[in-house]
Design a protein around this motif. Structure first.
Motif, mmCIF file in Angstrom:
data_model
loop_
_atom_site.group_PDB
_atom_site.id
_atom_site.type_symbol
_atom_site.label_atom_id
_atom_site.label_comp_id
_atom_site.label_asym_id
_atom_site.label_seq_id
_atom_site.Cartn_x
_atom_site.Cartn_y
_atom_site.Cartn_z
ATOM 1 N N ARG A 174 27.393 5.633 29.507
ATOM 2 C CA ARG A 174 26.171 5.089 29.893
ATOM 3 C C ARG A 174 25.871 3.880 29.246
ATOM 4 N N ASN A 184 28.314 -12.605 43.479
ATOM 5 C CA ASN A 184 27.963 -12.287 42.455
ATOM 6 C C ASN A 184 26.779 -13.314 41.912
ATOM 7 N N THR A 208 20.820 -2.128 40.901
ATOM 8 C CA THR A 208 21.548 -3.078 41.875
ATOM 9 C C THR A 208 22.577 -2.304 42.380
ATOM 10 N N ASP A 209 23.304 -2.963 43.464
ATOM 11 C CA ASP A 209 24.582 -2.433 43.989
ATOM 12 C C ASP A 209 25.594 -3.531 43.434
ATOM 13 N N ASN A 210 25.255 -4.457 42.706
ATOM 14 C CA ASN A 210 26.272 -5.405 42.234
ATOM 15 C C ASN A 210 26.807 -5.199 40.591
ATOM 16 N N SER A 211 27.799 -4.683 40.503
ATOM 17 C CA SER A 211 28.127 -4.552 39.051
ATOM 18 C C SER A 211 28.342 -5.494 38.188
ATOM 19 N N THR A 212 28.586 -6.808 38.704
ATOM 20 C CA THR A 212 28.404 -7.992 38.034
ATOM 21 C C THR A 212 26.959 -8.317 37.306
ATOM 22 N N GLU A 249 24.747 -6.163 37.221
ATOM 23 C CA GLU A 249 24.126 -4.986 36.224
ATOM 24 C C GLU A 249 24.609 -5.469 34.853
ATOM 25 N N ALA A 250 25.827 -5.790 34.942
ATOM 26 C CA ALA A 250 26.663 -5.897 33.595
ATOM 27 C C ALA A 250 25.983 -7.035 32.748
#
Length: 131
Positions: A39, A92, A121-125, A127-128
């Motif tokens: 996490r 992104n 958010t559904d976007n990993s970039t 989120e990161a």
């Protein structure tokens, strides 16, 4: 340290191996430390209030965007269409821009000092970028 090179294009000639940059080993150690655990790290800094940010009413697609904030029963929803220049940016970029602008707008309209904000958010970039 040698790394197998794959150009992703089967028709393109690429070397079978490349020599890694000298800093790769340190970069990999840093990334391992940053991403250890299942996490994201919790970073509470004297929070006295909680604010929820719900992202997902719409999506930052090629032509439009949407976001939703909720705090103490107050809901702020924004949606719109990207200008031509923004719609030509990467997906992104649009996802992160949407989240950042929504947060900035909510902060301008409401007192959030000392608040903890949860971003979904559904976007990993995107989120990161926040952890």
């Amino acid at each position: 340290l040698e790394i197998l090179a794959d150009s992703g294009n089967p028709d393109e000639e690429a070397p079978a191996f490349v020599t890694a940059a000298p800093r790769l080993r340190n970069d990999m150690r840093s990334l391992r430390l940053l991403f250890e655990g299942n996490r994201p790290p919790v970073r509470n800094i004297r929070c006295s209030d909680s604010t929820n940010f719900f992202y997902g009413i719409g999506d930052a697609s090629g032509t439009s965007f949407g976001s939703l904030f909720e705090k103490d029963g107050f809901i702020q929803f924004e949606c719109g269409q990207w200008c031509t220049e923004s719609s030509e940016e990467s997906s992104n970029w649009r996802e992160l821009k949407n989240v950042v602008e929504a947060i900035k707008g909510f902060v301008r309209r409401h007192e959030l000092h000392g608040s903890e904000i949860f971003i979904f958010t559904d976007n990993s970039t995107a989120e990161a970028a926040f952890w």
